[in-house]
Motif scaffolding. Sequence first.
Motif, PDB file in Angstrom:
ATOM      1  N   GLU A  59       5.855  12.777  -2.641  1.00 40.04           N
ATOM      2  CA  GLU A  59       6.726  11.719  -2.168  1.00 40.04           C
ATOM      3  C   GLU A  59       5.900  10.667  -1.436  1.00 40.04           C
ATOM      4  O   GLU A  59       4.983  11.006  -0.682  1.00 40.04           O
ATOM      5  N   LEU A  60       6.251   9.410  -1.653  1.00 39.67           N
ATOM      6  CA  LEU A  60       5.458   8.311  -1.112  1.00 39.67           C
ATOM      7  C   LEU A  60       6.207   7.567  -0.004  1.00 39.67           C
ATOM      8  O   LEU A  60       7.436   7.517   0.010  1.00 39.67           O
ATOM      9  N   VAL A  61       5.426   6.981   0.892  1.00 37.12           N
ATOM     10  CA  VAL A  61       5.936   6.018   1.851  1.00 37.12           C
ATOM     11  C   VAL A  61       5.134   4.738   1.623  1.00 37.12           C
ATOM     12  O   VAL A  61       3.925   4.787   1.368  1.00 37.12           O
ATOM     13  N   HIS A  62       5.800   3.601   1.666  1.00 35.15           N
ATOM     14  CA  HIS A  62       5.177   2.338   1.275  1.00 35.15           C
ATOM     15  C   HIS A  62       5.083   1.392   2.468  1.00 35.15           C
ATOM     16  O   HIS A  62       6.025   1.267   3.264  1.00 35.15           O
ATOM     17  N   LEU A  63       3.975   0.701   2.555  1.00 32.16           N
ATOM     18  CA  LEU A  63       3.771  -0.330   3.566  1.00 32.16           C
ATOM     19  C   LEU A  63       3.583  -1.668   2.857  1.00 32.16           C
ATOM     20  O   LEU A  63       2.761  -1.795   1.946  1.00 32.16           O
ATOM     21  N   LEU A  64       4.364  -2.658   3.269  1.00 31.48           N
ATOM     22  CA  LEU A  64       4.228  -4.010   2.738  1.00 31.48           C
ATOM     23  C   LEU A  64       4.016  -4.976   3.897  1.00 31.48           C
ATOM     24  O   LEU A  64       4.716  -4.903   4.908  1.00 31.48           O
ATOM     25  N   THR A 108       0.861  -1.180   0.000  1.00 30.81           N
ATOM     26  CA  THR A 108       0.000   0.000   0.000  1.00 30.81           C
ATOM     27  C   THR A 108       0.900   1.233   0.000  1.00 30.81           C
ATOM     28  O   THR A 108       1.887   1.275   0.750  1.00 30.81           O
ATOM     29  N   CYS A 109       0.577   2.215  -0.841  1.00 30.83           N
ATOM     30  CA  CYS A 109       1.393   3.434  -0.959  1.00 30.83           C
ATOM     31  C   CYS A 109       0.624   4.635  -0.409  1.00 30.83           C
ATOM     32  O   CYS A 109      -0.590   4.774  -0.627  1.00 30.83           O
ATOM     33  N   PHE A 110       1.349   5.519   0.298  1.00 29.85           N
ATOM     34  CA  PHE A 110       0.737   6.695   0.919  1.00 29.85           C
ATOM     35  C   PHE A 110       1.548   7.937   0.548  1.00 29.85           C
ATOM     36  O   PHE A 110       2.774   7.872   0.414  1.00 29.85           O
ATOM     37  N   TRP A 111       0.832   9.088   0.452  1.00 24.20           N
ATOM     38  CA  TRP A 111       1.524  10.355   0.225  1.00 24.20           C
ATOM     39  C   TRP A 111       2.079  10.838   1.558  1.00 24.20           C
ATOM     40  O   TRP A 111       1.338  11.029   2.515  1.00 24.20           O
TER      41      TRP A 111
END
Length: 237
Positions: A160-165, A146-149
């Motif tokens: 710019e994104l922060v990613h959760l896996l 899931t990608c978040f701003w």
Amino acid sequence: MSDLRQQLQKHYDAQSLPAGKAEAILAEGRAAAEGGEKVVELPARRVTFWRALPAIAAAILLLGSLALWWAPQRGKISYALFAPRVRDFFSTPPELPKRSQNPEELRTWLLAQGAPAGFQIPAKLRSLKSFGCQVVNVHGKSAYLTCFWREKKPRVDDGELVHLLVARRKDFKDAPPTGVPQFRTVKDWSFAAWTEGDVIYTMAAHAPMETLQKFVRNAGARAPFVALAKVPQAVSS
């Protein structure tokens, strides 16, 4: 004793043994004496099934224990391959089949794709606007992205994104421990990882570690990424 039997006994008692026959019997006796005693081997002791049963049971128990230990390990891959694979995945802009600014919509979509039922979006990410999600193949094992701003920009797809896996703990060896997040930098990428129950959480950003830390719970107790100190040679997938 009958008269007939008495007569027969007297007849044979009166008979003398021929000299040749006597010599043959004596010669046979001397040959046996000179050859020594005949050794007769005793038969081997027979081990019955019931006597061998404890040893058989012990062997079966040992083999069973080895099988129980080896079988779950056989299908796992090293978690050390996780961070390099994520970095490689984002080396070109990936296709995100599901897009939404509602994180719960993305979580529902990932659950439908097979994501661990127990996974939750961390509180510090739920406050951000979501962008999209995807299923990432990590050398044959699935990770749910899931990608978040993390920064607001004028245009909707600019920032710019922060990613959760998230991934299943049973799929990986050397998974990060429960509790304090572990941190690691792979070239220009930063990673944080921890385990909750049967779910491995990995947060990633193409940014300095200080930028990623503010989105990670308990980041102040920063621990090194000990489990990922040595990265084995990755295999293509």
